[in-house]
Design a protein around this motif. Structure first.
Motif, mmCIF file in Angstrom:
data_model
loop_
_atom_site.group_PDB
_atom_site.id
_atom_site.type_symbol
_atom_site.label_atom_id
_atom_site.label_comp_id
_atom_site.label_asym_id
_atom_site.label_seq_id
_atom_site.Cartn_x
_atom_site.Cartn_y
_atom_site.Cartn_z
ATOM 1 N N SER A 156 -15.758 -12.310 13.542
ATOM 2 C CA SER A 156 -14.406 -12.142 12.999
ATOM 3 C C SER A 156 -13.507 -11.501 14.050
ATOM 4 N N SER A 157 -12.203 -11.835 13.980
ATOM 5 C CA SER A 157 -11.255 -11.259 14.941
ATOM 6 C C SER A 157 -10.207 -10.372 14.271
ATOM 7 N N ARG A 184 -5.530 -5.704 9.275
ATOM 8 C CA ARG A 184 -5.283 -5.251 10.651
ATOM 9 C C ARG A 184 -6.078 -6.080 11.662
ATOM 10 N N ASN A 185 -5.698 -5.920 12.921
ATOM 11 C CA ASN A 185 -6.433 -6.557 14.009
ATOM 12 C C ASN A 185 -7.724 -5.805 14.273
ATOM 13 N N LEU A 186 -8.739 -6.492 14.776
ATOM 14 C CA LEU A 186 -9.930 -5.801 15.251
ATOM 15 C C LEU A 186 -9.727 -5.401 16.707
ATOM 16 N N THR A 187 -10.320 -4.270 17.086
ATOM 17 C CA THR A 187 -10.281 -3.859 18.495
ATOM 18 C C THR A 187 -11.303 -4.717 19.253
ATOM 19 N N ILE A 228 -16.923 -6.967 19.848
ATOM 20 C CA ILE A 228 -18.158 -6.914 20.652
ATOM 21 C C ILE A 228 -19.321 -6.336 19.843
ATOM 22 N N SER A 229 -19.019 -5.328 19.028
ATOM 23 C CA SER A 229 -20.096 -4.668 18.277
ATOM 24 C C SER A 229 -20.769 -5.612 17.285
ATOM 25 N N GLN A 230 -20.044 -6.625 16.821
ATOM 26 C CA GLN A 230 -20.706 -7.610 15.946
ATOM 27 C C GLN A 230 -21.851 -8.255 16.720
ATOM 28 N N LEU A 245 -8.464 -10.185 21.799
ATOM 29 C CA LEU A 245 -9.380 -11.317 22.001
ATOM 30 C C LEU A 245 -9.710 -11.460 23.482
ATOM 31 N N LEU A 246 -8.667 -11.413 24.320
ATOM 32 C CA LEU A 246 -8.900 -11.604 25.754
ATOM 33 C C LEU A 246 -9.710 -10.439 26.338
ATOM 34 N N SER A 247 -9.421 -9.209 25.891
ATOM 35 C CA SER A 247 -10.219 -8.068 26.379
ATOM 36 C C SER A 247 -11.678 -8.259 25.982
#
Ligand code: SAH
Length: 351
Positions: free
Chosen positions: A107-108, A128-131, A136-138, A172-174
């Motif tokens: 998920s994003s 909200r947006n995910l960091t 990554i933690s998923q 997303l790009l990070s």
């Protein structure tokens, strides 16, 4: 809410150790602990000075997710995870075993504001947006849970869970930069797919990165008129513009585009829709941008009125596309028994 360390790029790690008056090599060590050795506790970063670890713990947490729930499919080839975030919100991701390697659909965002009328993620809008670290933690948490010390790993990441990835472009790009970093998890960018409802500015921005990432466009209708009915985003993002952006994506990355087409009974599954879709795909091919079409039997969502097209209808639809020499597959069903349609498990668990 504390910041999460997993959101930090290597440059960010250098910047925070500098702010702590530590030597630059500590930044490299920190990045390696987070993304290569992947410890889940700051105290286990044993070659960092105790004082530095204490300072890190005051400001940061390492893993922003808490494992809440897991469903396993009968054939054990799909697993769905529900995680809670620091602020109590919930997200989900789905692990799948394929011949080509294990995949994770991540998920994003928490929720989504794109409003597609057949999708569960968008029912309550965007929270909200995910960091980058929450995305990554998923991956890291499912890998830790699933493979433990066995050394197995996920080879494909599909950004196709809850949310619209291009509505959260910077994070997303990070996420992509960090997870593909050679000094960290070192995932091949070829193993990443990003799916969008068609935000053309996001498609163009990602094209400019010239990364070998697969782009999937959620098309679901062969013309603007029908698409607007099921995907309201079409009103401000007409197909002509989205498809132009797809052409640019292909010319800059050389990666064939996938069109996703969820088969909705009586809505977009008539033979005439297949004919129109074929014409659109041929037009793309003739303008130098080959596409692959993935037909997805709709996963009916309790809160939504739509049903899934019959098996026969899907086969007839596929044959029409094949008649024109178009590359088409029917997505193998993996997760419907485990509420794997976008946003379904979260909806069931938190209402
Ligand atoms: N926002 C992005 C990615 C998330 S949705 C996008 O639109 O592409 C992932 C895919 O699942 C999209 O193609 C979406 O349209 C599709 N989808 C959503 N709900 C579905 C359902 N109930 N059944 C089948 N496909 C669905």
């Amino acid at each position: 809410m504390k910041r999460d360390l997993r959101s930090l790029s290597e440059d960010d790690c250098f910047a925070i150790v500098k702010a702590m008056n530590e030597k630059p090599f500590r930044g490299k060590q920190l990045f390696e602990w987070i993304h290569r050795k992947r410890v889940c506790d700051i105290d286990r970063m044993t070659n960092l000075p105790l004082e530095m670890r204490e300072k890190l713990k005051e400001e940061y947490i390492l893993d922003p997710l808490r494992h809440q729930y897991k469903q396993v499919s009968d054939d054990r080839n799909a697993e769905k995870y529900l995680f809670s975030l620091q602020d109590g919100e919930c997200i989900e991701c789905v692990w799948m075993r394929y011949k080509a390697g294990d995949s994770l659909c991540v998920s994003s965002q928490v929720g989504c504001r794109m409003g597609c009328s057949f999708c569960a993620s968008t029912i309550d809008g965007l929270t909200r947006n995910l960091t980058p670290g929450e995305i990554i933690s998923q991956v890291y948490d499912v890998e830790a849970e699933h493979y433990g010390e066995s050394g197995g790993h996920i080879s494909h990441i599909i950004v196709m869970g809850m949310g619209e990835p291009f509505d959260n472009y910077d994070n997303l790009l990070s996420f992509i930069r960090i997870i593909t970093s050679e000094k960290g998890r070192n995932l091949s960018a070829r193993g990443i797919s990003v799916s969008t409802c068609g935000l053309e500015y996001g498609i163009r921005k990602l094209a400019d990165e010239r990364l070998p990432i697969t782009l999937a466009l959620s098309l679901h209708a062969p013309d603007d008129e029908l698409r607007r009915k099921i995907m309201p985003i079409t009103a401000s993002h007409p197909l002509s513009e989205v498809l132009d952006a797809c052409r640019e994506y292909f010319s800059k990355t050389g990666r064939r585009i996938t069109w996703e087409y969820s088969m909705i009974q009586g809505v977009n599954d008539h033979a005439s829709h297949a004919e129109k879709l074929a014409a659109l795909a041929l037009k793309m091919r003739d303008s130098g941008c080959p596409v692959h079409i993935n037909l997805i039997p709709l996963n009916p969502v309790k809160e939504r009125i739509y049903g899934r097209s019959g098996e026969k209808t899907i086969v007839i639809f596929k044959k029409i596309l094949e008649k024109y020499g178009i590359n088409v597959t029917i997505r193998r069903e993996m997760g419907s028994g485990i509420d794997a349609a976008c946003g379904q498990l979260r909806k069931k668990m938190i209402g």
